[in-house]
Design a protein around this motif. Structure first.
Motif, PDB file in Angstrom:
ATOM      1  N   SER A   1       0.838  -1.204   0.000  1.00 39.22           N
ATOM      2  CA  SER A   1       0.000   0.000   0.000  1.00 39.22           C
ATOM      3  C   SER A   1       0.873   1.254   0.000  1.00 39.22           C
ATOM      4  O   SER A   1       2.079   1.178   0.276  1.00 39.22           O
ATOM      5  CB  SER A   1      -0.913   0.001   1.222  1.00 39.22           C
ATOM      6  N   PRO A   2       0.301   2.428  -0.298  1.00 38.23           N
ATOM      7  CA  PRO A   2       1.081   3.678  -0.258  1.00 38.23           C
ATOM      8  C   PRO A   2       1.676   3.983   1.118  1.00 38.23           C
ATOM      9  O   PRO A   2       2.614   4.773   1.214  1.00 38.23           O
ATOM     10  CB  PRO A   2       0.043   4.745  -0.646  1.00 38.23           C
ATOM     11  N   LEU A   3       1.146   3.366   2.183  1.00 40.48           N
ATOM     12  CA  LEU A   3       1.672   3.615   3.524  1.00 40.48           C
ATOM     13  C   LEU A   3       2.592   2.487   3.988  1.00 40.48           C
ATOM     14  O   LEU A   3       2.945   2.411   5.168  1.00 40.48           O
ATOM     15  CB  LEU A   3       0.512   3.776   4.522  1.00 40.48           C
ATOM     16  N   ALA A   4       2.989   1.617   3.074  1.00 40.91           N
ATOM     17  CA  ALA A   4       3.796   0.452   3.442  1.00 40.91           C
ATOM     18  C   ALA A   4       5.158   0.865   3.991  1.00 40.91           C
ATOM     19  O   ALA A   4       5.752   1.860   3.564  1.00 40.91           O
ATOM     20  CB  ALA A   4       3.990  -0.444   2.223  1.00 40.91           C
ATOM     21  N   GLY A   5       5.646   0.096   4.974  1.00 44.33           N
ATOM     22  CA  GLY A   5       6.983   0.271   5.497  1.00 44.33           C
ATOM     23  C   GLY A   5       7.152   1.365   6.528  1.00 44.33           C
ATOM     24  O   GLY A   5       8.257   1.582   7.030  1.00 44.33           O
TER      25      GLY A   5
ATOM     26  N   VAL B   1      -5.078   8.400   5.057  1.00 44.89           N
ATOM     27  CA  VAL B   1      -5.741   7.426   4.190  1.00 44.89           C
ATOM     28  C   VAL B   1      -5.138   7.528   2.790  1.00 44.89           C
ATOM     29  O   VAL B   1      -4.374   8.441   2.495  1.00 44.89           O
ATOM     30  CB  VAL B   1      -7.272   7.670   4.123  1.00 44.89           C
ATOM     31  N   TYR B   2      -5.500   6.571   1.943  1.00 47.26           N
ATOM     32  CA  TYR B   2      -5.029   6.605   0.555  1.00 47.26           C
ATOM     33  C   TYR B   2      -6.157   6.129  -0.354  1.00 47.26           C
ATOM     34  O   TYR B   2      -7.114   5.459   0.083  1.00 47.26           O
ATOM     35  CB  TYR B   2      -3.784   5.747   0.374  1.00 47.26           C
ATOM     36  N   ALA B   3      -6.078   6.490  -1.631  1.00 47.49           N
ATOM     37  CA  ALA B   3      -7.096   6.105  -2.604  1.00 47.49           C
ATOM     38  C   ALA B   3      -7.166   4.583  -2.688  1.00 47.49           C
ATOM     39  O   ALA B   3      -6.139   3.919  -2.834  1.00 47.49           O
ATOM     40  CB  ALA B   3      -6.759   6.698  -3.968  1.00 47.49           C
ATOM     41  N   GLY B   4      -8.370   4.040  -2.566  1.00 51.12           N
ATOM     42  CA  GLY B   4      -8.552   2.599  -2.579  1.00 51.12           C
ATOM     43  C   GLY B   4      -8.678   1.998  -1.196  1.00 51.12           C
ATOM     44  O   GLY B   4      -8.977   0.809  -1.058  1.00 51.12           O
ATOM     45  N   MET B   5      -8.468   2.795  -0.160  1.00 46.98           N
ATOM     46  CA  MET B   5      -8.610   2.306   1.216  1.00 46.98           C
ATOM     47  C   MET B   5     -10.083   2.353   1.615  1.00 46.98           C
ATOM     48  O   MET B   5     -10.801   3.306   1.316  1.00 46.98           O
ATOM     49  CB  MET B   5      -7.770   3.186   2.154  1.00 46.98           C
ATOM     50  N   VAL B   6     -10.547   1.305   2.290  1.00 49.45           N
ATOM     51  CA  VAL B   6     -11.940   1.247   2.752  1.00 49.45           C
ATOM     52  C   VAL B   6     -12.035   2.039   4.055  1.00 49.45           C
ATOM     53  O   VAL B   6     -11.373   1.703   5.041  1.00 49.45           O
ATOM     54  CB  VAL B   6     -12.387  -0.209   2.965  1.00 49.45           C
TER      55      VAL B   6
END
Length: 622
Positions: A324-328, A524-529
């Motif tokens: 995800s964009p928030l990975a790591g 949050v990021y686009a595609g996150m529920v």
């Protein structure tokens, strides 16, 4: 060969349904046998040493301990009561000669009672019935004992097992008696009965060593530690042994290795010893590649012991690297190498777990006994600093004589009478079939046979339908022909359309569309529920929208926005919630539900292609 009885030793396991008092009973036995000093402070449920076990009030891993009563050492194994950890129960029963079957004096036998008792009967273990919680105001020990006798006969017990002694206990208050009307002062009647009725280990102490490894532990200092019972002969520090496995296809034997350390269990401690003899339950280290089910033998007298066949997994989830964009940002171990090493290490100590590589280097199939089994693994890993993503759990199907078969569960629900109709209706939609029902004092206990997949996400429905007053337990029943389609989650998801930080203004605008999972100022990021929609389709929403500022309007007015509290799902709730096209992002600090395909356009095309594929299949099949 000369068989000798060790009259100074008893090896027993304590088995029961969840929350019927096994661990509390072991606490009382440890205290009253003099294991602890009189002034020693000891936590309640001292055997549940893991953080998750204490938080959830359940036993996850089998524990070994021992007490001394009069002239006898009693080795005790405290086993899990939940069916998801049944692999722990199945293997540790190999170490003992008898079991204490603990049953709640009000609830009586439950699904897991049947499960663990059946395993003990299959091994022909001696049995002692312990009716616990007789201090309850609603206790009904006579009726519960009748139910236990009925269950024993139903499971095909032997005549000796049917003549098992009965002890009435209050584990919490620390007393036992041999009749339900007596009120004892201590657990002495129970401890005396164990010495009198439980069989002493029997074998030849002079024969070549035979020791079956039933449990594996791990230490940063000692490496792999094998735990098991010395079936015959003796083992000493410095002995040369080899590993052999009864189920090995090629019959190969390991290279000779030396036992470097040996431990007996004394209370809650492992005490170093130099030797152990037939009947002793010990831990040893120094043996590389040690596996559960291995037999330790001398190199010149290799003779393996059979190991119980563990019930197969019924549920599978895919564990994958978080992309995800928030990975790591929050995890310490984030790579596929970290994830693979950790999962395969877990497989070595958990015989009910199976891990497989996939055609992707960053994804792994993990098979387990149930949702709880896998959720405990996920929670343990996130607390250890791992970051990853998991898919929705799926049941494992198999090919039967009449087509595909699926795993079935025996489900028991205990609910107030007025909510029974809603519960039965919901379970029938999930292909559940009622097989028994009885009522008592305004509550009803109903028993169902239901597909395992029919239970996915049901616990939250039960809590809603019964206003939090319902209880449910289930145990694997076997395989049966597929029961047809079961409708998945009725409502869609609220999906974030933009990256950024949530604002009170944006959340206020969209909260009428469903139940929000996020609070203000959440990344949050686009595609996150970010919530559950109150309609059966997904809706893209912008939860990062800021109020346009003018001369007449200021950002300070955001403070006046009234928001309903967000519903932040727990790990189990999140696993129950996710749909086929969603993943759960797991980090040490966060749980985020997301779409597998984050981009809206790509997601729409994939959904359209899947719909066309299904239409073509339906047309082909007529």
């Amino acid at each position: 060969m000369t068989n000798i009885k060790r009259s100074d030793l008893r090896n027993i396991a304590i088995i029961a349904h969840v929350d019927h008092g096994k661990t509390t009973l072991v606490d009382g036995m440890l205290r009253q046998s003099g294991t602890f000093r009189k002034n020693q402070e000891v936590a309640e449920r001292v055997m549940d040493s893991g953080d998750l076990e204490r938080e959830r009030g359940i036993t996850i891993l089998a524990k070994n301990t021992s007490i001394h009563w009069k002239d006898t050492q009693i080795n005790i194994v405290d086993t899990p009561g939940h069916a998801d950890f049944g692999g722990e129960v199945e293997r540790v029963l190999q170490m003992v000669s008898g079991v204490l079957l603990v049953v709640d004096a009000y609830e009586g036998p439950m699904p897991q009672t049947r499960f663990v008792l059946q395993k003990a009967l299959e091994l022909n273990l001696a049995l002692m019935i312990v009716i616990n919680k007789i201090d309850r105001p609603d206790a009904r020990p006579a009726e519960v004992l009748d139910d236990v006798w009925m269950l024993l006969m139903e499971l095909g017990c032997s005549d000796d097992q049917l003549d098992s002694p009965v002890v009435y206990v209050s584990a919490r208050d620390g007393y036992a008696s041999l009749t339900p009307d007596e009120h004892g002062d201590t657990l002495e009647p129970l401890l005396d009965s164990i010495v009198e009725w439980m069989p002493a280990p029997e074998g030849d102490p002079e024969a070549p060593l035979q020791m079956l490894i039933s449990t594996i532990d791990y230490s940063d200092y000692l490496g792999r530690i094998g735990i098991g019972r010395v079936n015959r002969g003796q083992v000493k520090v410095g002995d040369t042994v080899v590993l052999a496995n009864y189920n090995s296809e090629d019959g190969s034997v390991g290279i000779p290795q030396k036992v470097t350390a040996l431990y007996r269990f004394e209370g809650l401690r492992r005490v170093p010893v130099t030797e152990a003899s037939m009947g002793d339950i010990v831990a040893l280290s120094g043996i590389e590649n040690l596996e559960i089910g291995d037999t330790l033998c001398p190199p010149d007298a290799v003779e393996t012991l059979p190991f119980v066949k563990i019930s197969p997994p019924t549920v599978v989830m895919t564990f994958m690297v978080n992309d995800s964009p928030l990975a790591g940002r929050e995890g310490e171990y984030v790579t596929s190498r970290h994830l693979r090493t950790r999962l395969f290490r877990e497989q070595e100590t958990d015989v009910s777990l199976k891990v497989e590589d996939t055609d992707r280097t960053d994804a792994f199939k993990v098979y387990g006994r149930g949702e709880l089994h896998l959720s405990i693994l996920i929670e343990t890993m996130r607390r250890q600093g791992y970051e990853f993503a998991v898919s929705k759990p799926d049941v494992l199907l198999r090919q039967g004589p009449d087509g595909l078969e699926e795993p079935m569960e025996r489900l028991v629900v205990d609910v107030p009478e007025e909510y029974l109709g809603a519960v039965v209706d919901k379970l029938s939609r999930r292909k559940g079939e009622m097989v028994a029902m009885n009522g008592r004092e305004g509550r009803v206990r109903a028993e169902f046979i239901i597909p395992s997949r029919g239970l996915f996400g049901y616990r939250s429905d039960l809590m809603t339908d019964t206003h939090g007053q319902g209880n449910m337990t289930s145990v694997f029943e076997g395989y049966a022909p597929m029961k047809g389609a079961i409708s998945s989650r009725a409502m869609g998801s609220l999906v974030a359309s933009h990256d950024g930080e949530t604002t009170p203004y944006a959340l206020h605008l969209v909260q009428s569309r469903g139940t929000l999972f996020v609070n203000p100022n959440t990344q949050v990021y686009a595609g996150m529920v970010v919530g559950q929609c109150n309609r059966p389709e997904d809706i893209e929403i912008n939860v990062c929208k800021k109020k346009q500022l003018t001369n007449m309007r200021s950002a300070a007015k955001d403070e006046n926005v009234i928001l309903s509290p967000a519903w932040v799902p727990t790990l189990e709730q999140a696993i129950e919630y996710i749909d086929d096209d969603e993943l759960l992002e797991v980090t040490p600090r966060s749980l985020r539900i997301r779409k597998k395909i984050l981009d809206y356009t790509q997601r729409y095309r994939a959904r359209l292609a899947e719909q066309q594929r299904r239409e073509a299949m339906d047309k082909k099949n007529g």
